[in-house]
Every structure is written in C-alpha cells, then in structure tokens.
Design an enzyme around this catalytic site. Structure first.
Site, PDB file in Angstrom:
ATOM      1  N   LYS A  86      53.532  18.465  22.885  1.00 56.22           N
ATOM      2  CA  LYS A  86      52.696  18.580  24.094  1.00 56.22           C
ATOM      3  C   LYS A  86      52.814  19.997  24.648  1.00 56.22           C
ATOM      4  O   LYS A  86      53.920  20.551  24.718  1.00 56.22           O
ATOM      5  CB  LYS A  86      53.149  17.546  25.130  1.00 56.22           C
ATOM      6  CG  LYS A  86      52.209  17.426  26.327  1.00 56.22           C
ATOM      7  CD  LYS A  86      52.673  16.320  27.282  1.00 56.22           C
ATOM      8  CE  LYS A  86      51.778  16.204  28.505  1.00 56.22           C
ATOM      9  NZ  LYS A  86      52.264  15.164  29.435  1.00 56.22           N
ATOM     10  N   SER A 129      48.582  12.111  31.064  1.00 54.99           N
ATOM     11  CA  SER A 129      48.188  13.466  30.718  1.00 54.99           C
ATOM     12  C   SER A 129      48.362  13.800  29.239  1.00 54.99           C
ATOM     13  O   SER A 129      47.738  14.723  28.734  1.00 54.99           O
ATOM     14  CB  SER A 129      49.012  14.459  31.538  1.00 54.99           C
ATOM     15  OG  SER A 129      50.393  14.370  31.202  1.00 54.99           O
ATOM     16  N   SER A 181      52.426   9.365  31.772  1.00 55.47           N
ATOM     17  CA  SER A 181      51.726  10.273  30.859  1.00 55.47           C
ATOM     18  C   SER A 181      52.099  10.142  29.383  1.00 55.47           C
ATOM     19  O   SER A 181      51.426  10.710  28.527  1.00 55.47           O
ATOM     20  CB  SER A 181      51.933  11.727  31.294  1.00 55.47           C
ATOM     21  OG  SER A 181      51.204  11.971  32.458  1.00 55.47           O
TER      22      SER A 181
END
Lengths: 498, 499
Positions: free
Chosen positions: B78, B153, B177
């Site tokens: 990420k 996210s 997330s």
C-alpha cells in the site's frame, strides 16, 4: 516628565514570573538518535524523525527523563508518577512537524521551590521562589532570515533553515508568580537565574551557557499600584541571554510600564524582545488574542511513568546544593564574604576546591587562582584552567610551603608553565630556579659577605640587628636571588652570635 | 503452478525450485501489464528493485542458504508505507514524486524475509475513504465488476489480490481500510492488535487507530505474512513488547470445537443488505456445525462508535497532516521568489490536498479548538473507553466476536462520492475494533444473492490474541471451501486479458 526606577518603584509594586528554558546536554535528541553537538554544519545532525518526514515516529530519550527528574528533585518538586506529552499545534517553517511535542497539562515535576539570596540595603536578604512546574519539550529548528532590516521573517528576502537544533531536549522551568520583591525585583530575578544555573551545573544536565542559548530566560513582569492589591497586565520579555540582562530587562520593564500607567495608557499583554545595547525592550507578538495551540495528548508516545524506585535512586545521586556547599566551604576556609563572592563570580570555586583537595592551603590556592593566573587569563581572554592545571598550581604551592620555592621564584615557575615550558619541575630545572637551601653553600656566601664588610659584621655582633640587612643583601646578590632570605638571615645572625 | 495459486503454494514451488523467484515476479508483472489498465490497483511498479530482490533470493536458494518461508513470493505494498528510494504518494498530489530516504519497519521485515515487493498500490488519499475514489490518481476498479468500488482506503491492495496481480499485499486499517476492501473483493484482510505491527514508516492518518496488516487470498497466507511483519519495534513507542501469537499454527489447526463465539447484536439489522445478512447467517450455521457455541452479545456503546471515530480520527489527522507544508519535501506551489513562506504553505496545501482530506482537517481542527475540545475530542475519548468496556465484557463470555464486515457489497463508483455520511457508514462494523485496539479479520463468506458480489465475514479477537481469529477464520474458510467446491474468486467473472 518621566519616572526613573526609584520613582517608579515608589508608586508601583512589581510581580515577577520567570520561565527558563534549558537545553539538556544529552548526547542524542529528545525523540531520535541524532547528535546534539553545538556548532555542527547546518542540517548534518538530522534524520527522518527530527525532520518530521512522513511516517517517522518519536521515541523518548530516557536520559532526558532522568535529567528532568534530577532537576525536579533538586528544585524540591514532586515527581509525577504519570505524565504525558502533548502536541502544541502551530505552523512555522522551522518546526518540522508543525507541532511541537511538549508536556502540557501533565508535566513531569510540579510544586517545588528555590531559595535565593540577594544583597539588600541592610545585609543579605532571602527570597523563596516557588516553582510551578518543570516540563520536557523539544526545541525547534533555527531560522536565519536574510535581507530585510529587522532580521525577522517579515520583510526578509529569503530564509535559511537549520534543523540541527530541531528535537534537542529542552526542559522548561516555570515559577509561580513571585510577589513582594519590591524594589529588589530585578536583583531577585537575576539571583534566581544564577542559582538555577548553579544547580543545573552541579547536576551536570546542561552546559547552561546563556550566550550559546543553552539556558534562556523569559522575564514576565507586571506592575500593580501600591495598595491596590490588583495584579497588572504582564509583559513577557523573551530569551534574555545573560544574568546582567535579566536584571536590566526587569528594571527596564518596571520603568516602561510605570511610565505607560502614569500616562494613563494600558499595558498590552505581549511578548517583548530585550535589546542588549539600550537595556530596553521592543514589542513582539501580541498575546491579546490568545493563540489556540489545539493541544491534545501525543498519540505516538506512551505516558511517562517513572518507577518510584528509580526516582529514589536518582534522589540518592543528587549532589550537595550549590548554596549549601558555598556556605560550607566559606566556613571551612574562613573566607570573608567579599572574597567568597569574587571567587563564585569568577567561577573558580570548583578549581580552588580541587586545588585544596590536593593539599594546598585554601587561602594560597584562592590567591593564586584569583590573582596571578586570573590576571593572565583575563589578558588573554581564556579561562584560568586553560592556562595551568590544578595539579601544577597545587605543586607550586607545596614547593613554597616546603621552602623549595620563594613566592618570587614561584611566580616565575607559574609563568614558565603558562608559557608551555612543561611541568613546574621542568621549569625549575630548565630555568635553574631552585632555592639555594644547601647550608654549606650559603655559609660560604655568608662568610664572604662578612669578610667583605667587617665593620658591618662588627655592628651586628654588637647588637645592631637591622644592620644585618646589608649583609643579607650581599648574600642574596651572591646567590643570584635563589636563597631563601629568611634562611639567610637566620644563619647569618646565628653565625654572628645573635 | 500458476499466479492463481495461493502464496503458500507459491512458496512451496519456490522451495522445490519448480519456479524461480525471478520467473514468478515476471509472471505477475505480465498479469499486471494485461489487467491493471482496467483495474488500476498499482500507482507505481518497482520492477528493477523487485527483480533484484528476486534474483538475490534465487541466488541464496541455489547456494543452499536457509530462507524464510515466504522468500521469493511477490507482494503489493500500500502506497502509505515508506520504501527507501521508491515513490510514496499516499494517493495524494501532495507527495507526488517524493522518494523516502528510509524504509518503514514493515518494509525492512519484508525485505529481510526475501519477499519481493512488486510495487505500490492505490488508496484513498492519506487513507481517508472507503472506496479508493479519493485517490488523487484516479479510482481503482473492483475486479468482480469494474464499474464498482474495491473498497477503501486499501482498495488497490485488495484488488491486486482479486485480480491475481499479487498473491500477498500489505494494507493499513484505521477504521476498516484493510477489512472492508477485503470484504468487497472476496479476499482476506487482517487488522492485527494495535501495537502488534510497527507503525514506523506508515504515513500517519490517525496515530492512535492506524495499524498495518496482511492481505491475502487465504487465511493461512495472511497468517504467514502476519508472522513476517509483526513484532516489537523500538522505533515505535506504541508497539507491544510481547511475543507474537503463533497465528500460522492457529490458521492450520481447523478445530474450533467448544469455542464460544459471540454475535454482536448491534452489528446487524438496519442498513445491512439482505444478502449480506443471509450469507453471514449461513456462515454462522457452518460454525455451529464445526462444534462452536454461538452466543448473542450486546455492545450498546457501538452505536456511538462512528460519531466518536469521526472526531478522533480527524483531530489526529489535522495534526499529523500539518507537516505537509512544502518546506522539506513534496509539492510546492507559488514559490516565485516574491511570495512569503506562509503564503506558499497555504497555496501548496490548497492545491495538494483533496476534498475529503480538507474536510477532515477542518473537522479535526475545529474539534481540537479551545472551548470545543472537551465537548468533542474529550467526549469521543470517553466513548472510546466505553467501547473498550463493551468488548471487555463480551470477551468475558466469548473467545471471539463476529459480525458482517461491511453492511453492503461493493457499490458503484460514483454512487456515494457526493454523500460523505453514506460513505462513512460503510465502516460502521469495522470501526469499533480500531477504537478498542483489538484484532479484526475479514474473510469471504459467500456471494449475496441480489448482486452475486462477495460478502465479508468479520472475526474480532481480544488484544494480543490474534491467533484466535486465525483459528476461527481458518476453520470457517475450510468449511466454506468444501461447501463451494472451489475458492470464491473462481466465481468471479474473468477479467479481460487475465491469465
């Protein structure tokens, strides 16, 4: 018609508050492992943490906590079993994270005091300064605003930022308000900062060099009309960087505020900057609209919860309080007040004590360090201990005591050591400065003198002791001044039956 | 061996030298080349770095060196974790082009385990969002249906797994997330106990809630990755100095007979899609069949979790994001030699932050203001304590708690982007876990009958008892697999160009 200090103080009672920022002398920064050395090339002592790079996290320096606890203990504070860091949020280019990690409503030490003495009109007078809190925080970076007239960010052409200082551990020591100092307020302020500096130095937690900024004082002062019983609005004079300036800044504010009040104007709550040249202050940031720092507990750090056992261990390591030590040494060495003050002001107390510990007579030690050595040191702008070691001075004093050197010769020895000719023994042998103490050599010189001045010798034999001076002078001359005059006198008189 | 295999299968093939790490990385890059123009899971591919790492692993393996279990297996990272020299944007214009000078602790651990980091995945800007639509670099598309969101996210990380662009990924979870994207993409995602994985190098959104964790296609793969990244880190004061529970053994155990499993009453009903509830209930029935005891528990304060979260997270973010000021790194706007520093800061922040980020900074700045602090931030912290107490009470009766991960399946891109409150509701079931700092896992439990899209099943375990969610997750996954006959991702429509 403006008021001078004495006139101002007749009408108004000052109230002091002192905030002192101390840079700790830890090897690494408050929240990272970066070095803290003063004067390094800009931005060479930085890392992701103290540059506030995305993702970096702080870790508390344990040594900084230890130093803070020691300071708290030395100032008679309670040590909080649980304290926290908070974030003080505001934007400024030299603040990497745009928040300062600082203790806020949960400081590590609270409620202490420090007693200080000043020279009042009627002798020494003692004041107790109450300490509100001692808390830890990190320093910001340093900005250099180039161009523009004021050296401030507004109007500057460009600014240079040095983050070496960002994250240096700071301890802030805040007093409660100090009332009832009357006309002595400036002296009390100075005495407090001096006493605090001595304590910090004795704890070895900071360099406490005001001129380098490792100890910075903010002087808060307000006036109230005598008899009104109402505290006035205060000003905060920032970063006053010498003891003398602390005193001058406080006195200057008394005069400035009194004159404003006399003119019917009000005092604006603001920060002010001390101007070294004029002894006056100029206005800085107004604090009328309190800035909102949006404090909240720092979520990246766990609370500081020092173990009670650890605190007690630290308490045991506390050195003797500087004021108590001074009293003890003054009594032990029988030093008059004035000389004691001179020794303290010259910062030679430690040096003299070390010299005494090596066996020197206290009075002799004091007079060598404060006299001859200090004189040369002042001429050259260096510290006395940079010229000659404690050990060398102690040895010179010992040689005088044993009669191997006279005072006059000793001065030459010290001069030689300072000139880099080696240890006292080296100088003595190189310059041939040894006192002639060999009796037979002296006797020969005495006999020669008597033979050369038989009439004088006869007068001495007849009881005219002062006449011996001429003979002693001749002996001294013959021995190149290296004989001990007292010894010569003793031998001569004995030889002439006196 | 194919790229559709699980990480543990790939690891075995690598160990048996059936395939080299370089070949495996290249196969994944080929898949990325063919599908990512549609999925847009990646923001940056570090082909050079990845292949160098793969080569190194192959060399060590050829030399007979002992390697860690996942050595040579590719991973998607990420874009909120720093990796030295590799652009890290957090999905924001603010950091476009910034190459961090240091590795996050997670990356350090991945590298030393020989894991091959393929590239950085897309995300909502600074991890703020539930759909990855808030990325400054365009949304990620859900591999199940490219018109739908992949969650957020960490939509990029989960989508990369579902699209077989990577078998493993790292996510971060502040309010869901990791778990919500896992739920809507039919993959597994785990938020470890707060403090279980170092946050050093995780660009902070909300420091007291953020936690990095593993994303994978199976519970065992997630456990293997969890084992690599977890553990105490002296660089993170909030990391826990305790042994990491043996999550791999737990994932392999498959025996939950006699375990007490609590269904949280408050995480069901209004707002939960019918198909989500029915798939959840079917999975609960499987747990019963496996011999677990199901207990209904009540956590009355969960009702306030979302409101409290939207005070705490924005408050912390308003402070955490203050450092993006153009002075030392990242975007700088308006530096024309005339404008002052303050103006340049303002212009940069105006241009660099997206709408959702600005919304939260403003919210947080307001909530922390003097005079409002007690009413907002202070009250939210109290709610947080109450939520913790609810969990404590529930865990006295149960070994783990369960709920649907998200109230709905993946919604359409654009459907909620103008309705922040509707968007925030996606995290209603995941947020309590972050507020209490405990562990949470999402694994797929079926396809909702209305839309044939995956449904997430959430397992919550007490702090530092992360092994429990792996134990229950592993057993449930095995039961569902045998019921379905094939992995859930095999039900997904084939992506154009996919291998």
């Amino acid at each position: 018609m403006s008021l001078n200090y004495d006139q101002a103080i007749e009408k108004y009672e000052p109230t002091l508050g002192l905030e002192v920022h101390v840079e700790l002398n830890t090897k690494s920064k408050m929240f990272c492992g970066c070095a803290t050395e003063f004067g390094a090339q800009p931005n060479t002592q930085t890392c992701p943490v103290c540059l506030g790079l995305p993702g970096a996290l702080p870790v508390v320096n344990k040594k900084a906590i230890e130093s803070s606890i020691l300071i708290g203990l030395a100032l008679n504070c309670s040590i909080a079993p649980f304290s926290r860091f908070a974030r003080k949020n505001y934007f400024y280019p030299d603040m990497p994270k745009n928040f300062q990690t600082s203790q806020y409503d949960e400081p590590i030490c609270v409620n202490g005091f420090l007693d200080v003495e000043i020279e009042a009109d009627d002798g020494m007078k003692s004041f107790r300064i109450e300490i509100e809190r001692v808390h830890m925080e990190e320093d910001t970076g340093k900005s250099l605003h180039v161009g523009g007239s004021t050296g401030r960010i507004h109007g500057a052409e460009y600014s240079l930022l040095d983050y070496n200082r960002a994250g240096i551990p700071l301890v802030e020591i805040v007093t409660k308000i100090v009332p009832n100092t009357g006309k002595y307020a400036p002296q009390v302020a100075r005495a407090y900062v001096a006493a605090l500096r001595d304590i910090l130095r004795s704890l070895n937690v900071s360099d406490v060099k005001m001129e380098q900024g490792s100890l910075r004082c903010d002087v808060n002062l307000s006036l109230s009309k005598i008899g009104s019983g109402k505290l006035g609005t205060r000003s905060e004079t920032k970063n006053v960087n010498s003891l003398r300036s602390v005193e001058r800044a406080a006195a200057g504010e008394v005069i400035r505020q009194a004159n404003r009040l006399e003119a019917g104007e009000r005092i604006v709550q603001e920060t002010r900057h001390f101007l070294e040249e004029s002894g006056q202050t100029r206005p800085g940031r107004s604090k009328e609209q309190a800035e909102d720092y949006r404090y909240f507990p720092e979520p990246d750090l766990v609370p500081v919860a020092p173990d009670a056992k650890w605190i007690e261990e630290l308490r045991k390591t506390l050195p003797e309080k500087p004021a108590a030590r001074r009293k003890r040494l003054q009594t032990a060495w029988s030093v008059p007040d004035k000389e004691m003050a001179a020794m303290v002001n010259a910062e030679l107390l430690d040096t003299v004590e070390e010299t005494v510990k090596l066996g020197a007579d206290p009075t002799k030690a004091r007079s060598w360090w404060l006299g001859e050595v200090s004189r040369v040191a002042n001429d050259r702008g260096v510290l006395p201990t940079e010229l000659i070691s404690v050990k060398d001075i102690a040895q010179v004093i010992a040689l005088i005591a044993s009669g191997e050197l006279t005072d006059k010769l000793a001065r030459q020895v010290v001069e030689g050591v300072i000139a880099g000719e080696g240890s006292p023994s080296d100088v003595i042998s190189k310059r041939g400065l040894k006192v002639v103490s060999d009796d037979s050599a002296l006797m020969k010189a005495i006999e020669d003198a008597i033979a050369a001045q038989p009439d004088t010798a006869e007068r001495v034999r007849g009881g005219n002791i002062p006449a011996a001076g001429a003979l002693i002078g001749a002996v001294m001359k013959a021995t190149g001044g290296q004989a001990d005059a007292a010894k010569v006198r003793e031998l001569l008189l004995k030889h002439l039956g006196q | 061996m194919s790229i559709r295999d699980n990480a543990s299968v790939m690891a075995a093939a690598l160990a048996n030298k059936e395939i080299s790490a370089v070949e495996l990385a290249n196969q994944h890059y080929e898949q990325i080349a063919s599908v990512d123009k549609n999925v847009h899971a990646f923001l940056y591919l570090d082909k050079e770095g990845a292949l160098a790492q793969a080569k190194e692993v192959d060399k060590k393996r050829a030399a007979g060196e002992k390697l860690s279990p996942l050595a040579g297996v590719p991973l998607a990272l990420k874009d909120v974790m720093t990796q030295k020299g590799v652009p890290t944007t957090c999905g924001s214009k603010m950091l476009e082009g910034w190459r961090p000078p240091y590795d996050s602790t997670v990356v350090t651990k991945l590298k030393s385990a020989g894991i091959v980091i393929l590239g950085k995945t897309n995300m909502d800007e600074f991890a703020m969002g539930s759909s990855t639509e808030n990325s400054a670099f365009g949304p990620t598309h859900n591999p199940w249906d490219l018109t739908r969101i992949p969650g957020g996210s960490g939509g990029g990380s989960s989508a990369s797994l579902a699209a077989y662009e990577a078998p493993l990924a790292i996510g971060t979870d502040t309010g869901g997330s990791i778990r919500q994207p896992a739920a809507v993409t039919g993959t597994v995602g785990v938020k470890p106990t707060y403090g279980g994985v170092s946050r050093y190098g995780l660009v902070a959104f909300s420091s007291s809630l953020d936690q990095a964790g593993p994303c994978a296609r199976t519970v065992l793969d997630a456990a293997l990755l969890h084992q690599v990244i977890a553990g105490f880190d002296p660089k993170d004061s909030t990391s826990i100095n305790q042994a990491v529970p043996d999550v791999v053994a737990a994932a392999k155990k498959l025996d939950i007979k006699g375990m007490k499993i609590g269904v949280v009453k408050q995480l069901a009903g209004d707002g939960y899609q019918k198909g989500v509830e029915s798939k959840f209930n079917e999975a609960v029935a499987e747990l019963v069949k496996l011999g677990a005891e199901i207990i209904e528990v009540s956590c009355p304060n969960f009702e306030y979790a979302l409101a409290a979260y939207y005070l705490i997270a924005p408050s912390e973010c308003s402070s955490n994001l203050a450092r993006f000021d153009s002075m030392r790194f990242g975007l700088r706007i308006g530096d024309d030699g005339v404008k002052g520093a303050e103006e340049v800061m303002n212009l940069t922040r105006q241009a660099g932050f997206g709408r959702e980020v600005k919304r939260r900074i403003i919210l947080g700045t307001y909530a922390l203001s003097s005079g409002y602090y007690d009413a907002y931030y202070g009250s939210a912290q109290k709610v947080r304590t109450l939520i913790k107490r609810d969990f404590d009470a529930a865990f006295e009766k149960c070994d783990v708690l369960i709920s649907p991960t998200a109230p709905t399946t993946a919604f359409k891109i654009g459907e909620k982007s103008n309705d922040p409150l509707a968007m925030y509701l996606n995290d209603i079931a995941t947020i309590p876990v972050n507020m209490a700092g405990i562990g949470g896992m999402s694994l797929p439990c079926g396809l909702a009958e209305e839309d044939n899209l995956p449904v997430g099943f959430q397992i919550m375990s007490p702090a530092m008892k992360d092994d429990r969610m792996y134990l229950v997750g592993g057993a449930l996954e095995a039961a569902l697999l045998s019921k379905w006959g094939k992995p859930i991702l095999d039900f997904a429509p084939k992506l154009a160009g996919s291998k």
